[in-house]
Scaffold this active site. Structure first.
Site, short mmCIF file in Angstrom:
data_model
loop_
_atom_site.label_atom_id
_atom_site.label_comp_id
_atom_site.label_asym_id
_atom_site.label_seq_id
_atom_site.Cartn_x
_atom_site.Cartn_y
_atom_site.Cartn_z
N ASP A 195 25.46 35.51 -2.79
CA ASP A 195 24.81 34.30 -3.26
C ASP A 195 25.82 33.18 -3.50
OD1 ASP A 195 22.69 32.60 -4.51
OD2 ASP A 195 23.97 32.92 -6.26
N ARG A 212 24.83 26.05 1.25
CA ARG A 212 23.59 25.27 1.13
C ARG A 212 23.86 23.90 0.54
NH1 ARG A 212 20.72 28.60 -2.83
NH2 ARG A 212 19.22 26.89 -2.87
#
Length: 436
Positions: free
Chosen positions: A167, A174
């Site tokens: 993550d 992102r």
């Protein structure tokens, strides 16, 4: 040299064309990216395909589970008491974790609150607490367990690097590829860390409005439902509250001043909206921990929550009675006319506080603990010409012009007779409760 069982291009194409990525291929994609076989460019393409095409519930579950599997998974089973955590999607003036964790711990429930730092206009819990002299965010797992098992009961600290490393790598990608807002990626990012943390139960504070990550309530609801489903599917009892972030929460926006306001709430006072949301979330957390009838307001008013706060701060080497930093420079914005404040747009206030030094533009930037904004009026309040509306605080007066610029047009004051014809300036903070 081993042969990879899948090809990143095939996975990207499957999602780009609106298909469902098979579970083995999706798990491989996350693992291969974490170990560096799949490139940033390939994962960025996949993230954009998810942003544009979405994901099925089962795909999001697999993605989340694959990110959990990339690192360690904690367990609090040895504590001998229920654990319940809270996660907020962030907003302006959102200091709720500070009074909430010790309040819930006052009922014998362990609260493992692994928190983060702020970036942009939303403040970070760890940044706020670090304004307390001596307080430290980095704890070993052994220190965490000891703090929760003993009389303190609650811990607010930084998450270790071992939780969901996939993550951390994907989030950074992102952030620079315009795919932060993809609901499947937001949900899997938040829930992979919370599930890996090992808590028994989780309450989500999903905010909507101008100062929130999700400005539209329908998208906030979709995110909340997705995260509740992920928690439920993973065996974590999960509920969510949809809460209003169109107006800043409380009267303090910053770091040290938000700690002061949190202490006021723990002393049985503080702004009504901060107390209201703290109580609502505490009730939700304690219900999941098997205490649906707990009198949380009494624990705020009789000093039990304050006792746990002071013990929690001392356990992490902070001095709960120390003087907090105060700004050398202040600037007061006053009302131009008599009337009623009818609007206060949260986002500009978050940006202004950030420009004053309360937040950071880059992860490595320091924050100025004493910087921020104190509000003297909120929507629904009557004001008179010349009355202070907001006090801006900074370490350097050169920061004031750009902060004031951010606030232009951020509030309205109407004559009293006009305001009577408008809808109520402030509705309830908690709008919906979402369960599995």
């Amino acid at each position: 040299m081993s042969v990879e069982p899948f090809d990143a291009v095939d996975v990207i194409r499957a999602k780009r064309d609106g298909g469902v990525v098979p579970e083995p291929a999706l798990r491989w994609m996350v693992d291969a990216y974490t170990r560096g076989y799949v490139s940033d460019a390939q994962m960025a393409s996949f993230a954009m395909a998810v942003f544009q095409r979405g994901m099925e519930r089962d795909e999001i579950r697999v993605l989340t589970d694959a990110m959990i599997a990339s690192g360690e998974r904690m367990s609090f089973a040895s504590l001998g008491k229920r654990t319940v955590d809270k996660h907020s999607t962030g907003g302006v003036g959102d200091k709720i974790t500070l009074p909430l964790a010790p309040l819930v711990a006052a009922f014998g429930v362990a609260v493992p609150q692994l928190s983060g730092r702020g970036l942009g206009h939303t403040g970070g819990t760890l940044d706020k607490l670090e304004s307390i002299p001596g307080w430290r965010a980095a704890l070993s797992n052994e220190e965490m367990f000891a703090q929760m098992q003993g009389d303190v009961g609650a811990v607010i600290c930084a998450a270790g690097s071992g939780l969901a490393p996939a993550d951390k790598k994907l989030y950074a990608l992102r952030d620079v590829t315009g795919t932060v807002e993809a609901i499947p990626l937001i949900a899997s990012s938040i829930m992979s860390k919370k599930i890996a943390e090992g808590t028994d139960a989780l309450v989500l504070d999903v905010k909507f409005g101008s100062g929130a990550f999700m400005q539209d309530i329908d998208r906030a609801r979709e995110l909340a439902r997705t995260m509740v489903a992920l928690g439920t599917d993973s065996g974590v009892a999960t509920t969510a509250l949809l809460t209003d972030m169109n107006v800043p929460l409380g009267l303090a926006i910053g770091n040290a001043n938000e700690v002061r306001e949190s202490v006021e709430v723990l002393a049985g006072g503080g702004p009504a909206d901060v107390r209201e949301l703290t109580v609502a979330l505490a009730r939700e957390m304690l219900a999941l921990a098997g205490q649906p009838d707990a009198d949380v307001e009494a624990a705020l008013d009789d000093g039990r929550a304050m006792d746990h706060w002071k013990a929690m701060i001392r356990a992490q080497d902070g001095d709960p009675d120390a003087e907090l930093p105060r700004a050398r420079e202040t600037h007061v914005v006053t009302a131009a006319a008599d009337g009623v404040m009818t609007r206060m747009d949260a986002l500009p206030f978050g940006i202004a506080a950030w420009r004053l030094g309360a937040g950071r533009a880059r992860a490595e930037d320091p924050v100025v603990f004493e910087a921020g904004i104190d509000l003297h009026a909120k929507p629904g309040d009557r004001v008179t010409a010349g009355q202070p509306l907001f006090t801006l605080s900074a370490a350097d007066e050169a920061r004031f012009p750009r902060a004031i610029e951010a606030l232009e047009g951020a509030w309205d004051i109407r004559p009293a007779e006009e305001s009577d014809e408008l809808p109520p300036a402030r509705g309830p903070i908690v709008r919906e409760r979402i369960t599995a």
